[in-house]
Design a protein around this motif. Sequence first.
Motif, short mmCIF file in Angstrom:
data_model
loop_
_atom_site.label_atom_id
_atom_site.label_comp_id
_atom_site.label_asym_id
_atom_site.label_seq_id
_atom_site.Cartn_x
_atom_site.Cartn_y
_atom_site.Cartn_z
N VAL A 1 -0.32 -3.75 -3.97
CA VAL A 1 0.17 -4.57 -2.85
C VAL A 1 0.99 -3.68 -1.93
O VAL A 1 2.12 -3.30 -2.24
N CYS A 2 0.39 -3.33 -0.79
CA CYS A 2 1.01 -2.43 0.20
C CYS A 2 1.74 -3.28 1.24
O CYS A 2 1.31 -4.39 1.55
N HIS A 3 2.82 -2.72 1.81
CA HIS A 3 3.52 -3.47 2.87
C HIS A 3 2.58 -3.72 4.06
O HIS A 3 2.74 -4.69 4.80
N SER A 4 1.57 -2.87 4.24
CA SER A 4 0.59 -3.09 5.32
C SER A 4 -0.17 -4.40 5.10
O SER A 4 -0.60 -5.03 6.07
N ASP A 5 -0.36 -4.79 3.83
CA ASP A 5 -1.05 -6.06 3.54
C ASP A 5 -0.25 -7.21 4.15
O ASP A 5 -0.81 -8.13 4.76
N GLY B 1 -5.65 -5.87 0.83
CA GLY B 1 -5.84 -5.09 -0.40
C GLY B 1 -6.61 -3.81 -0.17
O GLY B 1 -7.83 -3.85 0.05
N HIS B 2 -5.89 -2.65 -0.19
CA HIS B 2 -6.60 -1.38 -0.01
C HIS B 2 -6.11 -0.33 -1.01
O HIS B 2 -6.08 0.86 -0.68
N GLU B 3 -5.72 -0.80 -2.18
CA GLU B 3 -5.39 0.13 -3.27
C GLU B 3 -6.19 -0.35 -4.48
O GLU B 3 -5.67 -1.00 -5.38
N ILE B 4 -7.48 -0.04 -4.44
CA ILE B 4 -8.44 -0.67 -5.35
C ILE B 4 -8.89 0.30 -6.44
O ILE B 4 -9.30 1.44 -6.15
N GLY C 1 -9.70 3.30 -1.08
CA GLY C 1 -8.42 3.24 -0.37
C GLY C 1 -8.53 2.42 0.90
O GLY C 1 -9.13 1.35 0.92
N CYS C 2 -7.96 2.97 1.99
CA CYS C 2 -7.81 2.19 3.22
C CYS C 2 -9.03 2.16 4.12
O CYS C 2 -9.05 1.43 5.10
N MET C 3 -10.02 3.04 3.83
CA MET C 3 -11.18 3.12 4.74
C MET C 3 -12.47 2.87 3.97
O MET C 3 -12.61 3.30 2.82
N LEU D 1 -4.12 5.11 -4.07
CA LEU D 1 -5.17 5.05 -3.05
C LEU D 1 -4.64 4.83 -1.64
O LEU D 1 -5.32 5.13 -0.67
N CYS D 2 -3.39 4.28 -1.53
CA CYS D 2 -2.77 4.24 -0.20
C CYS D 2 -1.40 4.92 -0.24
O CYS D 2 -1.18 5.92 0.43
N ALA D 3 -0.47 4.39 -1.04
CA ALA D 3 0.88 4.98 -1.08
C ALA D 3 0.82 6.45 -1.46
O ALA D 3 1.56 7.28 -0.91
N TYR E 1 8.05 0.03 -8.43
CA TYR E 1 8.20 0.26 -7.01
C TYR E 1 6.93 -0.14 -6.26
O TYR E 1 6.81 0.10 -5.08
N ARG E 2 6.00 -0.74 -7.01
CA ARG E 2 4.80 -1.29 -6.39
C ARG E 2 4.30 -2.45 -7.22
O ARG E 2 4.20 -2.34 -8.45
N PHE E 3 3.97 -3.55 -6.55
CA PHE E 3 3.28 -4.64 -7.25
C PHE E 3 1.80 -4.28 -7.33
O PHE E 3 1.23 -3.76 -6.36
ZN ZN Z 1 -1.37 0.68 2.42
#
Ligand code: ZN
Length: 353
Positions: free
Chosen positions: A40-44, A62-65, A88-90, A156-158, A337-339
């Motif tokens: 769960v990224c803050h960008s979500d 959701g982009h940390e799969i 990841g994000c792309m 995959l993102c952070a 530090y990440r959900f």
């Molecule tokens: Zn992200």
Amino acid sequence: MTQTHAYGTTAATQPLGPLGIERRQPGPHDVKIDILFCGVCHSDLHTARNEWRNTMYPSVPGHEIVGTVVAVGDHVTKFKPGDTVGVGCMVDSCQHCASCADGEEQYCENGFTGTYNGRGKENTWGGYSENIVVDEKFVLRVGHEARDLAAVAPLLCAGITTYSPLRHWQAGPGKKVGIVGLGGLGHMGVKLAHAMGAHVVLFTTSPGKQADARRLGADEVVISKDPTQMAQHAGSFDFILNTVAATHDLDPFLALLKRDGTMCLVGAPEHPHPSPNVFTLILGRRSLAGSAIGGIRETQEMLDFCAEHGIVSDIETIAMKDINTAYERMLKGDVKYRFVIDIATLKQEAKAA
Ligand code: ZN
Ligand code: NAP
């Protein structure tokens, strides 16, 4: 098309809830992935609430799969069913501009297609879902142990968003590197800069995070709201990576850079930061820069670096139905530090419905 259970929202003011989406059948170059975990990224949150004013609804973030390959197209060469992979994000880019040719697809001159909220050949929906179909060029190999897979998802993102600028500005032995904000990105920044051999200083607004910061790899911790602590580091940093998700004054950090030092922004708040004082930049030839995620080649390099150094994210696993509470806690900085969503809970919920 196949019907897929997901979680998303239909408007900026609505909470997330169950949604049905359609995934394409895998084409010749596609990989179909059964999703196990999604970070769960803050960008979500920025996207679900339309804070960047570009959200297409319904929105499934959701982009940390991380997941398992269940089917591959006829021309897929890098993956086979049963492989553990990441997305990841792309999920696409033009593949012919100068940036794509350099393996920097995140700077695709024709715009990359985001894993969610993308406008590629089709609208895209992210990893808060049972499965996803992605061109193999945008699928990453995961070499970590099976027991670590939930904690690998945030890489995959952070992970890549902090790894890429740390490499670009050559964090390493002999360099004094600052990380601003101890959230999802920040805690990965601390771990990675430490593993690269830099002297790492964590800047936080949360005094309660000091012990964690040291455990994660920070050599020093500075409470950024305390001018006396800040002044002790004046003019001493080679590089500062700023991950803060909210608007704030950049000058106190720019003043900590050495001559020719750089502060790179990766945090992407809803509203602009106040303009920095020009003299802080001029007197010291300092730079203020930005950086977006990282290319596919570098994302694979980061995953391999993390597997080699035993680096994963520090996570709290949640059930899909608890996503709205998780967003509220993230806004309060209450996440260590990440959900990471256990997607098995979404599959169970869908089966019971
Ligand atoms: Zn992200
Ligand atoms: P996060 O987990 O919420 O962490 C953000 C951290 O910023 C917080 O933990 C907090 O750290 C600090 N912070 C929050 N509000 C603050 C305030 N008002 N003043 C000062 N510090 C504050 O978020 P994240 O997932 O790491 O994402 C961070 C940002 O990066 C988001 O804006 C996200 O959209 C963006 N992002 C950018 C990219 C890119 O490619 N550039 C990629 C992914 C994410 P302390 O408690 O330690 O102060």
